[in-house]
Design a protein around this motif. Structure first.
Motif, PDB file in Angstrom:
ATOM      1  N   SER A  67       0.845  -1.194   0.000  1.00 28.35           N
ATOM      2  CA  SER A  67       0.000   0.000   0.000  1.00 28.35           C
ATOM      3  C   SER A  67       0.880   1.243   0.000  1.00 28.35           C
ATOM      4  CB  SER A  67      -0.906   0.002   1.229  1.00 28.35           C
ATOM      5  OG  SER A  67      -1.587   1.226   1.345  1.00 28.35           O
ATOM      6  N   ALA A  68       0.404   2.287  -0.664  1.00 24.86           N
ATOM      7  CA  ALA A  68       1.177   3.526  -0.740  1.00 24.86           C
ATOM      8  C   ALA A  68       1.449   4.091   0.651  1.00 24.86           C
ATOM      9  CB  ALA A  68       0.434   4.547  -1.590  1.00 24.86           C
ATOM     10  N   SER A  69       0.507   3.936   1.568  1.00 24.36           N
ATOM     11  CA  SER A  69       0.685   4.481   2.919  1.00 24.36           C
ATOM     12  C   SER A  69       1.788   3.773   3.688  1.00 24.36           C
ATOM     13  CB  SER A  69      -0.632   4.392   3.694  1.00 24.36           C
ATOM     14  OG  SER A  69      -1.072   3.048   3.773  1.00 24.36           O
ATOM     15  N   ASP A  70       2.154   2.550   3.262  1.00 26.41           N
ATOM     16  CA  ASP A  70       3.221   1.814   3.943  1.00 26.41           C
ATOM     17  C   ASP A  70       4.605   2.173   3.411  1.00 26.41           C
ATOM     18  OD1 ASP A  70       1.373   0.480   5.500  1.00 26.41           O
ATOM     19  OD2 ASP A  70       1.160  -1.173   4.082  1.00 26.41           O
ATOM     20  N   LEU A  71       4.657   2.902   2.310  1.00 27.00           N
ATOM     21  CA  LEU A  71       5.943   3.313   1.744  1.00 27.00           C
ATOM     22  C   LEU A  71       6.373   4.687   2.217  1.00 27.00           C
ATOM     23  CD1 LEU A  71       5.568   2.112  -1.966  1.00 27.00           C
ATOM     24  CD2 LEU A  71       7.241   1.290  -0.308  1.00 27.00           C
ATOM     25  N   CYS A  72       5.502   5.367   2.926  1.00 29.49           N
ATOM     26  CA  CYS A  72       5.780   6.754   3.301  1.00 29.49           C
ATOM     27  C   CYS A  72       5.012   7.090   4.573  1.00 29.49           C
ATOM     28  CB  CYS A  72       5.337   7.660   2.138  1.00 29.49           C
ATOM     29  SG  CYS A  72       5.878   9.355   2.244  1.00 29.49           S
ATOM     30  N   ASP A  73       5.597   7.886   5.467  1.00 32.03           N
ATOM     31  CA  ASP A  73       4.881   8.250   6.685  1.00 32.03           C
ATOM     32  C   ASP A  73       3.836   9.317   6.397  1.00 32.03           C
ATOM     33  OD1 ASP A  73       6.059  10.990   7.041  1.00 32.03           O
ATOM     34  OD2 ASP A  73       7.904   9.828   7.265  1.00 32.03           O
ATOM     35  N   ASP A  74       2.896   9.468   7.306  1.00 32.32           N
ATOM     36  CA  ASP A  74       1.759  10.370   7.101  1.00 32.32           C
ATOM     37  C   ASP A  74       2.182  11.812   6.870  1.00 32.32           C
ATOM     38  OD1 ASP A  74      -0.567   8.684   9.364  1.00 32.32           O
ATOM     39  OD2 ASP A  74      -0.121   8.396   7.240  1.00 32.32           O
ATOM     40  N   GLU A  75       3.192  12.253   7.581  1.00 32.80           N
ATOM     41  CA  GLU A  75       3.626  13.651   7.461  1.00 32.80           C
ATOM     42  C   GLU A  75       4.139  13.937   6.048  1.00 32.80           C
ATOM     43  OE1 GLU A  75       6.417  14.824  10.409  1.00 32.80           O
ATOM     44  OE2 GLU A  75       6.810  16.783   9.491  1.00 32.80           O
TER      45      GLU A  75
END
Length: 612
Positions: free
Chosen positions: A308-316
């Motif tokens: 998932s894209a969210s797992d490759l990059c932190d929320d900030e």
């Protein structure tokens, strides 16, 4: 003070004038750009020459312009489409032969054109890597056939750097199709006869080599029957082909014309098409059934990832990238939103609610209550909503996340995915947005493992795949929209292995419960992975991509369409469009979906009329 004109400007004007004159088309717009050359409608884009105008560059620019001009002058797209074969490999050969035909007409008539075309041909195929071919696997059969057809029609031997590649295939081609090749010169100026003879050559070359492409043999048989038609019918078809014009109009008048045309097409749909459409969902499991026999190998899937894209990059960081994307989105929202609204109107029209009134049971019809007040003896009136024929649909956008998309192309792809995703969700159409790249350059851990294993020969695909889920079909848009900002992240875009990405997206689609499934691929080039291609044949990934596309198009219920950014994807996909630059992506993407849904709407109207 007037700024001095660049030395290349007079050359550009002269080339543009020559191209329009040779094409016999005064309205042909000729532009020069660093983007890949292309010809679409009345717009031709040629390579930009440098200020110094070296001779080899001059010849290449002139040759590209001459090739496009001859295609405009001697090529009829309707005849070409009628005889074009269905298989990907066969289609590539058919295209190469037709290109050789139109260019031969000009080469034989004008010596300067002949020299320009030879320079352009050599430059194009050398850049493709044909001069380095040492085996048939590294030399596409289509290129060899095109060069041999050119040799038969003009008497010109293949350019010296390409001679070895042609000689690899020459014994095979001469043995199987030499007799039909010898007949091409006599029908060079008759496109229909030339196309029929090219289909015969395809039958000579491919018969028994690709048993899964039975549709080609059927088409060949159909063409043989067509040869027995009367001369009157032949001339009528040629007249119709010559009178066909293709226009594009995105205004309100164009929309009305499209609607009228769709209504006219209702009567033209046959019962066989309806029967085929009804059976399509049962075909999905047939796709890739024989993939183990394609000769495509994966050295190790151990290091591949679906993430998932969210797992490759932190929320900030995702929020920051999304903010940047929103700033860019504001600059081009007008044009794409207009087309997205057109798509929304079309979809909502298909889903419009219809009611039956004056029923004895159902929902109370409050609009009739005043009559009861006037006359208390008047019976209550009820209503019931009619069932609609609109099929629930899921659309998957598969985005090329390769390094060549870096910059403006990937930004525009992200913006268009954003707008289209929101539009389709408002119309109750599920949308999935996927991306594909590799985890590393030059092979990553897969190549390291191959090296430790002693570098066995023919290892197959030799890189670590990264398949990214930006938005799953069931995920609400408000929750997933931040993920699209990931495409702006530096270092994400690497190499592209398209065939396996299509199989992955297809498998996700066929597992969905929706009745209709659409897969749209957005790419800017052929599959490229240096690690894989350095230890396998030069067209290893491309051959696999063609087989995957052919299986989806012929054996699956998934409707496949593609958009190429500066890259001719029509040689891979049956339903495809090529755009000149990234800014055209939004319009092309929306128009492709509109055409798909309009065709489906016509079928549903026809089915409803049959039931009535």
């Amino acid at each position: 003070m007037v700024k001095p004109e660049s030395p290349s400007e007079p050359f550009k004007r002269a080339v543009a004038t020559a191209v329009r004159s040779l094409a016999g088309e005064p309205e042909l717009e000729v532009n020069f750009s660093s983007e890949p050359p292309s010809l679409k409608g009345l717009k031709a884009r040629l390579p930009t020459p440098t200020r110094s105008l070296p001779p080899h560059e001059v010849a290449f620019v002139r040759g590209t312009g001459d090739a496009y001009a001859l295609k405009k002058a001697y090529h009829n797209e309707k005849i070409h489409a009628r005889f074009r074969p269905s298989g990907a490999d066969s289609n590539a050969i058919f295209e190469a032969a037709e290109t050789a035909r139109v260019e031969a007409i000009g080469a034989l008539a004008m010596e300067g054109v002949r020299q320009n075309l030879a320079a352009q041909l050599e430059h194009r195929l050398v850049a493709k890597g044909l001069s380095r071919a040492t085996s048939r696997e590294e030399a596409p059969l289509a290129d060899a056939v095109g060069l041999m057809v050119r040799e038969r029609l003009t008497g010109q031997a293949p350019p010296a750097p390409l001679k070895r590649a042609v000689d690899l295939w020459r014994p095979f081609i001469d043995e199987r199709a030499g007799r039909d090749l010898a007949k091409l010169e006599g029908v060079m100026r008759d496109q229909k006869a030339f196309a029929r003879l090219t289909r015969a050559i395809l039958n000579d070359l491919i018969h028994g080599e690709e048993p899964d492409q039975g549709g080609e043999e059927d088409a060949e048989g159909e063409n043989s029957q067509n040869q027995g038609q009367s001369e009157e019918q032949e001339s009528q078809e040629q007249s119709e082909a010559g009178e066909t014009e293709f226009t594009e109009d995105h205004g309100e008048e164009g929309e009305d014309a499209d609607a009228e045309q769709s209504g006219d097409q209702v009567e033209d749909l046959s019962d066989s098409e309806q029967a085929e459409d009804a059976m399509r969902p049962n075909r999905s499991q047939q796709a890739f059934a024989g993939a183990e026999n394609w000769g495509y190998k994966i050295y190790t899937p151990q290091f591949d990832e679906e993430i998932s894209a969210s797992d490759l990059c932190d929320d900030e960081e995702l929020s920051r990238l999304r903010t940047f994307l929103d700033q860019q989105l504001a600059q081009m929202q007008g044009v794409v939103s207009r087309l997205a609204n057109k798509l929304q109107r079309l979809l909502l029209a298909q889903q419009s609610r219809q009611w039956e009134f004056d029923l004895e049971e159902g929902l109370l019809d409050t609009s009739r209550l005043p009559r009861i007040i006037i006359d208390p003896m008047y019976p209550l009136s009820f209503k019931r909503e009619k069932d609609t024929d609109f099929r629930d649909t899921v659309v998957t956008l598969l985005l090329d996340n390769s390094g060549s998309m870096r910059g403006r192309p990937i930004m525009v792809a992200a913006m268009c995915a954003d707008i289209l995703g929101r539009t389709l969700e408002r119309c109750a159409v599920k949308t999935e947005i996927l991306g594909f790249t590799t985890r590393a350059w030059k092979g990553g851990q897969s190549r390291e493992k191959w090296t430790l294993d002693g570098k066995p020969t023919n290892p197959g695909r030799l890189n670590d795949l990264r398949h990214i889920v930006y938005k799953s079909a069931d995920e609400p848009w408000r929750r997933a929209k931040k993920n699209l900002g990931l495409m702006m992240r530096e270092g994400l875009l690497k190499e592209n292995i398209d065939g396996e990405a299509l199989m992955w997206a297809h498998h996700r689609l066929v597992a969905r419960p929706e009745q209709r499934k659409v897969l749209m691929v957005i790419s800017d080039g052929a599959p490229v992975d240096d690690s894989t291609l350095s230890v396998n044949s030069g067209n290893y990934l491309e051959r696999h991509l063609r087989r995957v596309i052919d299986d989806i198009e012929t054996k699956s219920s998934v409707e496949l369409t593609a958009i190429g950014i500066g890259h001719d994807v029509t040689r891979y996909y049956k339903r495809a469009v090529t755009i000149v630059d990234a800014e055209q992506l939004g319009g092309a993407m929306t128009t492709q979906l509109i055409s798909l849904f309009e065709e489906d709407h016509v079928r549903e109207l026809h089915a409803a009329r049959k039931r009535a």
